[in-house]
Design an enzyme around this catalytic site. Structure first.
Site, PDB file in Angstrom:
ATOM      1  N   GLU A   1     -36.992  -6.959 -30.524  1.00  0.00           N
ATOM      2  CA  GLU A   1     -38.240  -6.186 -30.591  1.00  0.00           C
ATOM      3  C   GLU A   1     -38.465  -5.525 -31.938  1.00  0.00           C
ATOM      4  O   GLU A   1     -37.541  -4.964 -32.525  1.00  0.00           O
ATOM      5  CB  GLU A   1     -38.189  -5.107 -29.487  1.00  0.00           C
ATOM      6  CG  GLU A   1     -39.360  -4.130 -29.493  1.00  0.00           C
ATOM      7  CD  GLU A   1     -39.300  -3.154 -28.327  1.00  0.00           C
ATOM      8  OE1 GLU A   1     -38.674  -3.474 -27.293  1.00  0.00           O
ATOM      9  OE2 GLU A   1     -39.882  -2.053 -28.456  1.00  0.00           O
TER      10      GLU A   1
ATOM     11  N   GLU B   1     -46.147  -2.246 -29.789  1.00  0.00           N
ATOM     12  CA  GLU B   1     -46.300  -0.865 -29.322  1.00  0.00           C
ATOM     13  C   GLU B   1     -46.962   0.029 -30.364  1.00  0.00           C
ATOM     14  O   GLU B   1     -47.486   1.081 -30.022  1.00  0.00           O
ATOM     15  CB  GLU B   1     -44.939  -0.280 -28.908  1.00  0.00           C
ATOM     16  CG  GLU B   1     -44.028   0.013 -30.079  1.00  0.00           C
ATOM     17  CD  GLU B   1     -42.705   0.649 -29.660  1.00  0.00           C
ATOM     18  OE1 GLU B   1     -41.906  -0.038 -29.004  1.00  0.00           O
ATOM     19  OE2 GLU B   1     -42.483   1.815 -29.998  1.00  0.00           O
TER      20      GLU B   1
ATOM     21  N   ASP C   1     -49.638  -0.485 -25.704  1.00  0.00           N
ATOM     22  CA  ASP C   1     -49.525   0.641 -24.763  1.00  0.00           C
ATOM     23  C   ASP C   1     -50.861   1.366 -24.747  1.00  0.00           C
ATOM     24  O   ASP C   1     -51.228   2.021 -25.728  1.00  0.00           O
ATOM     25  CB  ASP C   1     -48.380   1.552 -25.247  1.00  0.00           C
ATOM     26  CG  ASP C   1     -48.234   2.819 -24.423  1.00  0.00           C
ATOM     27  OD1 ASP C   1     -49.061   3.082 -23.539  1.00  0.00           O
ATOM     28  OD2 ASP C   1     -47.265   3.559 -24.696  1.00  0.00           O
TER      29      ASP C   1
ATOM     30  N   ASP D   1     -34.077  -3.399 -29.795  1.00  0.00           N
ATOM     31  CA  ASP D   1     -35.294  -2.850 -30.403  1.00  0.00           C
ATOM     32  C   ASP D   1     -34.940  -2.208 -31.749  1.00  0.00           C
ATOM     33  O   ASP D   1     -34.191  -1.229 -31.796  1.00  0.00           O
ATOM     34  CB  ASP D   1     -35.880  -1.796 -29.451  1.00  0.00           C
ATOM     35  CG  ASP D   1     -37.204  -1.225 -29.934  1.00  0.00           C
ATOM     36  OD1 ASP D   1     -37.681  -1.634 -31.007  1.00  0.00           O
ATOM     37  OD2 ASP D   1     -37.755  -0.360 -29.217  1.00  0.00           O
TER      38      ASP D   1
ATOM     39  N   LYS E   1     -32.405  -2.155 -22.199  1.00  0.00           N
ATOM     40  CA  LYS E   1     -32.752  -2.259 -23.631  1.00  0.00           C
ATOM     41  C   LYS E   1     -31.970  -1.234 -24.420  1.00  0.00           C
ATOM     42  O   LYS E   1     -31.762  -0.111 -23.952  1.00  0.00           O
ATOM     43  CB  LYS E   1     -34.251  -2.040 -23.824  1.00  0.00           C
ATOM     44  CG  LYS E   1     -34.723  -2.265 -25.256  1.00  0.00           C
ATOM     45  CD  LYS E   1     -36.241  -2.408 -25.317  1.00  0.00           C
ATOM     46  CE  LYS E   1     -36.940  -1.093 -25.584  1.00  0.00           C
ATOM     47  NZ  LYS E   1     -38.396  -1.252 -25.650  1.00  0.00           N
TER      48      LYS E   1
ATOM     49  N   ASN F   1     -44.520   8.660 -25.483  1.00  0.00           N
ATOM     50  CA  ASN F   1     -43.584   9.085 -26.521  1.00  0.00           C
ATOM     51  C   ASN F   1     -43.769   8.268 -27.794  1.00  0.00           C
ATOM     52  O   ASN F   1     -44.298   7.163 -27.769  1.00  0.00           O
ATOM     53  CB  ASN F   1     -42.159   8.896 -26.012  1.00  0.00           C
ATOM     54  CG  ASN F   1     -41.796   7.426 -25.943  1.00  0.00           C
ATOM     55  OD1 ASN F   1     -41.420   6.813 -26.936  1.00  0.00           O
ATOM     56  ND2 ASN F   1     -41.952   6.835 -24.770  1.00  0.00           N
TER      57      ASN F   1
ATOM     58  N   LYS G   1     -31.192   0.280 -28.669  1.00  0.00           N
ATOM     59  CA  LYS G   1     -31.662   0.355 -30.045  1.00  0.00           C
ATOM     60  C   LYS G   1     -30.711  -0.376 -30.976  1.00  0.00           C
ATOM     61  O   LYS G   1     -29.490  -0.369 -30.765  1.00  0.00           O
ATOM     62  CB  LYS G   1     -31.769   1.829 -30.473  1.00  0.00           C
ATOM     63  CG  LYS G   1     -32.779   2.600 -29.641  1.00  0.00           C
ATOM     64  CD  LYS G   1     -34.159   2.021 -29.792  1.00  0.00           C
ATOM     65  CE  LYS G   1     -35.167   2.677 -28.866  1.00  0.00           C
ATOM     66  NZ  LYS G   1     -36.478   2.053 -28.963  1.00  0.00           N
TER      67      LYS G   1
ATOM     68  N   HIS H   1     -45.210  -0.924 -23.639  1.00  0.00           N
ATOM     69  CA  HIS H   1     -44.356   0.214 -24.020  1.00  0.00           C
ATOM     70  C   HIS H   1     -44.800   1.447 -23.241  1.00  0.00           C
ATOM     71  O   HIS H   1     -45.956   1.555 -22.844  1.00  0.00           O
ATOM     72  CB  HIS H   1     -44.558   0.437 -25.532  1.00  0.00           C
ATOM     73  CG  HIS H   1     -44.075   1.761 -26.044  1.00  0.00           C
ATOM     74  ND1 HIS H   1     -44.872   2.897 -26.077  1.00  0.00           N
ATOM     75  CD2 HIS H   1     -42.901   2.143 -26.586  1.00  0.00           C
ATOM     76  CE1 HIS H   1     -44.192   3.894 -26.605  1.00  0.00           C
ATOM     77  NE2 HIS H   1     -42.995   3.468 -26.925  1.00  0.00           N
TER      78      HIS H   1
ATOM     79  N   GLU I   1     -42.286  -1.050 -19.058  1.00  0.00           N
ATOM     80  CA  GLU I   1     -41.081  -0.361 -19.515  1.00  0.00           C
ATOM     81  C   GLU I   1     -40.780   0.826 -18.601  1.00  0.00           C
ATOM     82  O   GLU I   1     -41.663   1.353 -17.924  1.00  0.00           O
ATOM     83  CB  GLU I   1     -41.290   0.132 -20.960  1.00  0.00           C
ATOM     84  CG  GLU I   1     -40.080   0.801 -21.555  1.00  0.00           C
ATOM     85  CD  GLU I   1     -40.190   0.978 -23.081  1.00  0.00           C
ATOM     86  OE1 GLU I   1     -41.304   0.913 -23.630  1.00  0.00           O
ATOM     87  OE2 GLU I   1     -39.132   1.186 -23.709  1.00  0.00           O
TER      88      GLU I   1
HETATM   89  O1  LIG Z   1     -37.803   4.745 -29.421  1.00  0.00           O
HETATM   90  C1  LIG Z   1     -39.011   4.620 -29.317  1.00  0.00           C
HETATM   91  O2  LIG Z   1     -39.826   5.002 -30.188  1.00  0.00           O
HETATM   92  C2  LIG Z   1     -39.563   3.979 -28.080  1.00  0.00           C
HETATM   93  C3  LIG Z   1     -39.602   2.515 -28.219  1.00  0.00           C
HETATM   94  O3  LIG Z   1     -39.611   1.930 -29.268  1.00  0.00           O
HETATM   95  C4  LIG Z   1     -39.631   1.705 -26.999  1.00  0.00           C
HETATM   96  O4  LIG Z   1     -39.580   2.268 -25.912  1.00  0.00           O
HETATM   97  O5  LIG Z   1     -39.701   0.493 -27.133  1.00  0.00           O
HETATM   98 MG   LIG Z   2     -39.912  -0.196 -29.032  1.00  0.00          MG
END
Ligand SMILES: O=C([O-])CC(=O)C(=O)O
Ligand SMILES: [Mg+2]
Length: 389
Positions: free
Chosen positions: A239, A265, A292, A213, A182, A55, A184, A322, A341
């Site tokens: 992150e 990542e 990744d 993150d 984790k 992704n 955001k 990742h 992950e």
């Molecule tokens: O939300 C995303 O793009 C995925 C991401 O950063 C992660 O899994 O660390």
């Molecule tokens: Mg990330």
């Protein structure tokens, strides 16, 4: 009979969801699924290797069809074999795919090649009739460790999602056996993110840990403001604070954030990884690297990245990739990465584990399935079979 690749197929599949991180939403997200079909038979059926990209980057059907598929199919089959002639040599297949490609400016061809490389390694391990992690451990004179640390990634911004929904999500991960979760940050004002973090920390309690993150959202000033807020908490990591290629920002941040940081990542080559290690101020005693392979030219390139790390005094155990796919689980179990992950509720059926594999105390144990192990995950394998039928 010379072993050969007889066909390469690609289909671009939606992996869309209404979630959002600090940089993108996933409403139009796609992934390439590929099948590399060989003329080798096992149990009366041709050996087929499968791969897909992680992704965050979109499907790569155009590049795969226009360039990389053709190069694999046009190469002299004998030129892709290893010294025994009993199997394909992934490095030779990689070199064939990358012929007539200039260095640098990696763009998204690294995603296309990484997707095909996954399928090639899957086929190679199936031809050898071994789990990929055991094949890797043997080739690198290591002892495989099928028990792999995994953490639960989620905590996205989502329409209508309030603190109680965020807490419920995180509680659900703990109930499934995870010990590190984790979430955001950077997609809301800093005060709101602080409340979200405090709510999750209260929910998970002191025996579990939280990583955050920012998905590369912050400029230096904001990254530092967040560092000053975040360092009040015992986080697992902070992150991707700033732009993935802004090594100066990352290095400066270390002065303001004594806890563990993570990034990588969105670095797609061993040269980019080397620049991060040389100039990004990352600390091998506490920080984490998230390269990744499914986005960055595959395992052949990841092995070069691991060499770069070793040269600069970094252990492979500082890598927690990742992407949440079984390819990185195999690399972790075979080559001693620090873990992988996992997205328990997202990007299905591509991520996750073979059916029946449970998370216990934040770890899974790899079953002994030939190849990467996709055949053990029925919803994923159904999509793969449809492509190769
Ligand atoms: O939300 C995303 O793009 C995925 C991401 O950063 C992660 O899994 O660390
Ligand atoms: Mg990330």
């Amino acid at each position: 009979m010379t072993i050969r690749i007889v066909d390469v197929r690609e289909v671009t599949k939606p992996i869309s969801s209404p979630i959002r991180n600090a940089y993108i939403d996933f409403t139009k997200m796609t992934s390439s699924l590929v099948a590399v079909i060989t003329n080798v038979e096992r149990n009366g059926r041709p050996v087929v290797g499968y791969g897909f990209n992680s992704n965050g980057r979109y499907g790569q059907g155009g590049l795969i069809r226009e360039r990389f598929r053709a190069r694999l199919l046009e190469a002299d089959p004998a030129s892709l074999l290893d010294a025994t002639k009993d199997n394909i040599d992934p490095d030779k297949a990689w070199a064939a795919m990358m012929s007539n490609e200039k260095p640098g400016g990696h763009g998204e061809r690294s995603v296309a090649v990484g997707t095909l490389d996954m399928a090639i390694w899957d086929a190679v391990a199936k031809i050898a009739d071994k789990p990929l992690f055991r094949l890797l451990a043997e080739r690198h004179h290591r002892k495989a460790d099928p028990r792999v640390f995994v953490y639960a990634a989620g905590g996205y911004y989502y329409p209508g999602k309030d603190l109680s929904a965020l807490r419920r999500e995180m509680r659900g991960y703990l109930e499934r056996g995870y010990t590190v979760v984790k979430m955001k940050i950077g997609g809301a004002p800093i005060d709101e993110d602080r409340q979200r973090i405090e709510a999750v920390l209260e929910e998970i309690g002191p025996t579990n840990q939280l990583a955050v993150d920012a998905n590369g959202r912050f400029d230096l000033e904001t990254a530092i403001a967040y560092a000053k807020m975040l360092r009040d908490y015992p986080l697992f990591w902070y992150e991707e604070a700033g732009d993935p290629l802004d090594y100066h920002l990352q290095a400066t941040l270390a002065d303001f954030y004594p806890g563990p940081m993570a990034t990588g990542e969105n670095l797609f080559s061993h040269q980019d990884a080397r620049n991060l290690i040389r100039y990004g101020g990352m600390r091998p005693d506490r920080d984490w690297l998230q390269f990744d392979c499914a986005l960055s030219y595959g395992l052949c390139e990841f092995l070069r990245t691991l060499d770069v790390l070793r040269t600069h005094g970094w252990s492979p155990s500082r890598c927690i990739p990742h992407g949440g796919h079984q390819m990185s689980l195999n690399i972790a179990a075979g080559l001693g990465l620090g873990g992988n992950e996992s997205y328990p509720d997202l990007f299905q059926p591509y991520g996750g584990f073979p059916d029946g594999v449970k998370v216990v105390d934040g770890h899974i144990t790899m079953p002994d399935l030939p190849g990467i192990g996709f055949e053990g995950k029925s919803d994923l394998y159904a999509e793969m079979r449809a492509l190769s039928a």
